[in-house]
Design an enzyme around this catalytic site. Structure first.
Site, PDB file in Angstrom:
ATOM      1  N   ALA A  26     -27.858  15.415  14.416  1.00 19.74           N
ATOM      2  CA  ALA A  26     -27.451  15.461  12.994  1.00 19.74           C
ATOM      3  C   ALA A  26     -27.292  16.892  12.472  1.00 19.74           C
ATOM      4  O   ALA A  26     -26.299  17.220  11.839  1.00 19.74           O
ATOM      5  CB  ALA A  26     -28.434  14.672  12.147  1.00 19.74           C
TER       6      ALA A  26
ATOM      7  N   ARG B 142      -7.678   2.117   7.892  1.00 17.44           N
ATOM      8  CA  ARG B 142      -7.372   3.456   7.403  1.00 17.44           C
ATOM      9  C   ARG B 142      -8.605   4.022   6.701  1.00 17.44           C
ATOM     10  O   ARG B 142      -9.534   3.286   6.399  1.00 17.44           O
ATOM     11  CB  ARG B 142      -6.211   3.386   6.420  1.00 17.44           C
ATOM     12  CG  ARG B 142      -5.168   4.428   6.761  1.00 17.44           C
ATOM     13  CD  ARG B 142      -4.109   4.559   5.734  1.00 17.44           C
ATOM     14  NE  ARG B 142      -3.056   3.568   5.827  1.00 17.44           N
ATOM     15  CZ  ARG B 142      -1.955   3.624   5.068  1.00 17.44           C
ATOM     16  NH1 ARG B 142      -1.801   4.612   4.214  1.00 17.44           N
ATOM     17  NH2 ARG B 142      -1.035   2.705   5.159  1.00 17.44           N
TER      18      ARG B 142
ATOM     19  N   ARG C  85      -4.181   5.192  11.164  1.00 13.32           N
ATOM     20  CA  ARG C  85      -3.281   4.064  11.193  1.00 13.32           C
ATOM     21  C   ARG C  85      -4.125   2.906  11.617  1.00 13.32           C
ATOM     22  O   ARG C  85      -4.993   3.080  12.469  1.00 13.32           O
ATOM     23  CB  ARG C  85      -2.206   4.351  12.253  1.00 13.32           C
ATOM     24  CG  ARG C  85      -0.895   3.834  11.855  1.00 13.32           C
ATOM     25  CD  ARG C  85       0.167   4.186  12.835  1.00 13.32           C
ATOM     26  NE  ARG C  85       1.306   3.356  12.495  1.00 13.32           N
ATOM     27  CZ  ARG C  85       2.424   3.335  13.147  1.00 13.32           C
ATOM     28  NH1 ARG C  85       2.566   4.107  14.192  1.00 13.32           N
ATOM     29  NH2 ARG C  85       3.396   2.548  12.775  1.00 13.32           N
ATOM     30  N   SER C  86      -3.901   1.733  11.046  1.00 11.61           N
ATOM     31  CA  SER C  86      -4.893   0.648  11.188  1.00 11.61           C
ATOM     32  C   SER C  86      -5.534   0.571  12.572  1.00 11.61           C
ATOM     33  O   SER C  86      -6.720   0.347  12.692  1.00 11.61           O
ATOM     34  CB  SER C  86      -4.278  -0.678  10.807  1.00 11.61           C
ATOM     35  OG  SER C  86      -3.090  -0.860  11.538  1.00 11.61           O
TER      36      SER C  86
ATOM     37  N   GLN D   9      -0.013   8.860  10.593  1.00  6.29           N
ATOM     38  CA  GLN D   9       0.327   7.804   9.635  1.00  6.29           C
ATOM     39  C   GLN D   9       1.758   8.053   9.155  1.00  6.29           C
ATOM     40  O   GLN D   9       2.025   9.052   8.487  1.00  6.29           O
ATOM     41  CB  GLN D   9      -0.663   7.861   8.463  1.00  6.29           C
ATOM     42  CG  GLN D   9      -0.300   7.054   7.242  1.00  6.29           C
ATOM     43  CD  GLN D   9      -0.017   5.593   7.538  1.00  6.29           C
ATOM     44  OE1 GLN D   9       1.079   5.103   7.285  1.00  6.29           O
ATOM     45  NE2 GLN D   9      -1.010   4.921   8.115  1.00  6.29           N
TER      46      GLN D   9
ATOM     47  N   ARG E 123       0.866  -1.181   0.000  1.00  5.84           N
ATOM     48  CA  ARG E 123       0.000   0.000   0.000  1.00  5.84           C
ATOM     49  C   ARG E 123       0.897   1.223   0.000  1.00  5.84           C
ATOM     50  O   ARG E 123       1.513   1.546   0.999  1.00  5.84           O
ATOM     51  CB  ARG E 123      -0.865  -0.021   1.253  1.00  5.84           C
ATOM     52  CG  ARG E 123      -1.825   1.130   1.322  1.00  5.84           C
ATOM     53  CD  ARG E 123      -2.629   1.053   2.580  1.00  5.84           C
ATOM     54  NE  ARG E 123      -4.004   0.702   2.323  1.00  5.84           N
ATOM     55  CZ  ARG E 123      -4.908   0.530   3.275  1.00  5.84           C
ATOM     56  NH1 ARG E 123      -4.584   0.634   4.529  1.00  5.84           N
ATOM     57  NH2 ARG E 123      -6.153   0.253   2.979  1.00  5.84           N
TER      58      ARG E 123
ATOM     59  N   LYS F 201     -24.790  18.424   6.725  1.00  7.55           N
ATOM     60  CA  LYS F 201     -25.913  19.242   7.191  1.00  7.55           C
ATOM     61  C   LYS F 201     -25.433  20.460   7.978  1.00  7.55           C
ATOM     62  O   LYS F 201     -26.168  21.415   8.144  1.00  7.55           O
ATOM     63  CB  LYS F 201     -26.842  18.404   8.074  1.00  7.55           C
ATOM     64  CG  LYS F 201     -27.623  17.347   7.311  1.00  7.55           C
ATOM     65  CD  LYS F 201     -28.510  16.571   8.245  1.00  7.55           C
ATOM     66  CE  LYS F 201     -29.062  15.329   7.565  1.00  7.55           C
ATOM     67  NZ  LYS F 201     -29.766  14.467   8.513  1.00  7.55           N
TER      68      LYS F 201
ATOM     69  N   HIS G 255     -35.760   7.444  11.924  1.00  7.67           N
ATOM     70  CA  HIS G 255     -34.699   7.538  10.928  1.00  7.67           C
ATOM     71  C   HIS G 255     -33.990   6.201  10.908  1.00  7.67           C
ATOM     72  O   HIS G 255     -33.638   5.669  11.960  1.00  7.67           O
ATOM     73  CB  HIS G 255     -33.726   8.660  11.288  1.00  7.67           C
ATOM     74  CG  HIS G 255     -32.959   9.159  10.104  1.00  7.67           C
ATOM     75  ND1 HIS G 255     -32.067   8.362   9.421  1.00  7.67           N
ATOM     76  CD2 HIS G 255     -32.975  10.343   9.456  1.00  7.67           C
ATOM     77  CE1 HIS G 255     -31.559   9.053   8.415  1.00  7.67           C
ATOM     78  NE2 HIS G 255     -32.097  10.262   8.407  1.00  7.67           N
TER      79      HIS G 255
HETATM   80  C1  LIG Z   1     -29.654  13.245   8.553  1.00  8.77           C
HETATM   81  C2  LIG Z   1     -29.947  12.418   9.722  1.00  8.77           C
HETATM   82  C3  LIG Z   1     -29.269  11.242   9.885  1.00  8.77           C
HETATM   83  C4  LIG Z   1     -28.335  10.914   8.769  1.00  8.77           C
HETATM   84  O1  LIG Z   1     -27.593   9.846   8.845  1.00  8.77           O
HETATM   85  P1  LIG Z   1     -26.463   9.647   7.743  1.00  8.77           P
HETATM   86  O2  LIG Z   1     -25.836   8.417   8.220  1.00  8.77           O
HETATM   87  O3  LIG Z   1     -25.569  10.846   7.787  1.00  8.77           O
HETATM   88  O4  LIG Z   1     -27.149   9.496   6.428  1.00  8.77           O
HETATM   89  C5  LIG Z   1     -29.515  10.496  11.010  1.00  8.77           C
HETATM   90  N1  LIG Z   1     -30.425  10.906  11.936  1.00  8.77           N
HETATM   91  C6  LIG Z   1     -31.099  12.055  11.789  1.00  8.77           C
HETATM   92  C7  LIG Z   1     -32.063  12.500  12.842  1.00  8.77           C
HETATM   93  C8  LIG Z   1     -30.877  12.840  10.668  1.00  8.77           C
HETATM   94  O5  LIG Z   1     -31.537  13.982  10.487  1.00  8.77           O
END
Ligand SMILES: *Cc1c(COP(=O)(O)O)cnc(C)c1O
Length: 438
Positions: free
Chosen positions: A249, A307, A94-95, A102, A72, A278, A166
């Protein structure tokens, strides 16, 4: 560093003048490296590019005399690939540990360390006295890293999850090998919340069953689901000595959330995860993990296997340098303005068509009830080239976050950081046309 020998080619006074200009044009690199904080004013794209080039030229794959015989070696088939990673072909980590230097990549290691410094100063600038790391995976995967670290440290085996619909956090729980105990939401007027007493009951029950629980709470969500009461949850976690991870998030764009975080941090919060896209307007693929406990951040980074690609980290660094603190604060102000405008226009529309805007506490998004099929309406908006609005049927128990019968069909519209007034105005205009058409 290197001697710019132009002596004898031009008159001495011109030589001095030229060297002075050159020094001033490179001075920003010294400044970034000396201060190690997010700049107040953003830096131009050209300067950012040059800075990244400088850093990447310290990696061993750029050594003109290097002999590379490892399996690598930061090799690439096409120059396009080198450009995609901003020259950091060796990636980061690093692993054994994501944030360890690194040896083959002094430049990328400096880049990562600097990013974490800038990021921490950014969060401090927002009023959060925490440490932070940039992480090269998105929110869900980062929640998994946090949960993994929790399991290793405290032998936790079950995650208490106040229900938020979500899939990323739900998958993060199972990905990190935990059982999940879901706590249902309760309807209060239009709003859906998880009663903290229900969380406490579940906690007591799990402890009685000889399980070792932790809590994953949710700070940012779409209405009608309101934020978890993270302060009271943090209090309970402290009282029962139970680890607490917060999914925040998109929490870093509005003081409403930041204040809630600060109140929770007084009790027990092990780590918070925010999305880099976001928050900092980066392409998707990274996140920010922050905590009062610097050592725990290191333990989280230890749970990353292997890595990682440098690009998500570079993207965070670029955003911090490009925006600077001033621009970010301005974007936060604009977010509030747009959210107020959305509130006004949506309420006008609701009155016109005999619907209502749901009464739910949320500083980013609003929901309007719909008398026809909200999924179809959202589909029409999509065809009208509007992305973002979500149509949810009252019967959709997953999406409403409510296992009981929710009284309304609704559409969620956001005014998140980066949105423009015109986008809000055009969206509501088109939504009105679509609704009057039905
Ligand atoms: C956007 C969002 C996520 C997003 O997860 P990703 O792994 O970044 O896609 C998770 N939880 C909430 C409440 C969110 O608004």
């Amino acid at each position: 560093m290197f001697k710019m020998n132009i002596t004898g080619m031009i008159p001495k006074n011109m030589e001095n003048r030229g060297l002075m200009i050159l020094r001033d044009n490179f001075g920003y690199i010294e400044e970034i490296l000396n201060h190690r904080k997010i700049p107040k004013k953003g830096i131009s794209d050209d300067k950012i590019k040059m800075f990244l080039k400088f850093l990447s030229l310290m990696d061993t794959d750029k050594d003109p005399k290097v002999i590379r015989i490892g399996e690598r070696e930061g090799r690439f088939a096409s120059k396009v690939q080198e450009e995609l990673v901003s020259g950091f072909c060796h990636g980061v980590g690093r692993s054994g540990n994501l944030i360890d230097p690194q040896p083959k990549a002094p430049g990328a290691s400096v880049m990562y360390s600097l990013t974490n410094n800038l990021l921490t100063s950014f969060l401090n600038g927002l009023g959060l006295k925490v440490y932070s790391i940039a992480v090269p995976v998105a929110t869900g995967m980062s929640l998994s890293l946090c949960l993994n670290a929790i399991r290793k440290k405290y032998q936790s085996n079950v995650v208490i999850y106040p229900y938020a619909a979500h899939k990323s956090p739900i998958k993060a729980i199972s990905f990190s090998g935990f059982k999940m105990r879901l706590i249902e939401t309760t309807l209060y007027g239009d709003a859906l919340k998880v009663d903290v007493r229900d969380i406490e009951d579940a906690l007591i029950h799990e402890i009685e069953c000889k399980n070792n629980p932790c809590i994953l709470s949710t700070l940012t969500f779409f209405p009608p689901r309101e934020s978890d009461d993270i302060e009271r949850i943090a209090k309970i976690c402290k009282e029962y000595n139970v680890p607490h991870i917060i999914n925040g998030a998109y929490a870093l764009q509005n003081k409403y959330y930041i204040n809630k975080l600060n109140r929770a941090f007084k009790y027990r919060v092990d780590a918070v995860v925010s999305s880099s896209d976001k928050t900092l307007l980066t392409p998707i693929g990274g996140s920010i993990i922050y905590s009062k406990d610097k050592e725990f951040l290191r333990e989280i980074s230890l749970s990353y296997p292997g890595r990682a690609c440098a690009t998500p980290i570079v993207n965070i660094l670029i955003s911090l340098l490009s925006l600077g603190m001033d621009k970010y604060l301005k974007l936060m102000d604009q977010q509030i303005e747009c959210r107020n405008l959305l509130d006004e226009l949506l309420n006008n529309l609701a009155e016109k068509i005999g619907c209502k805007v749901l009464k739910v506490n949320n500083p980013i998004s609003l929901s309007i009830t719909i008398n026809s099929d909200p999924v179809k309406i959202a589909g029409k908006l999509y065809s009208l080239r509007i992305t973002g609005p979500r149509g949810v049927r009252s019967s959709d128990k997953f999406a409403t976050c409510y296992l009981g019968g929710y009284p309304y069909n609704y559409i969620v519209i956001n005014a998140a950081i980066g949105v423009k007034r015109k986008d809000i105005i055009d969206t509501i205009k088109k939504l009105e046309n679509v609704l009057l058409d039905c």
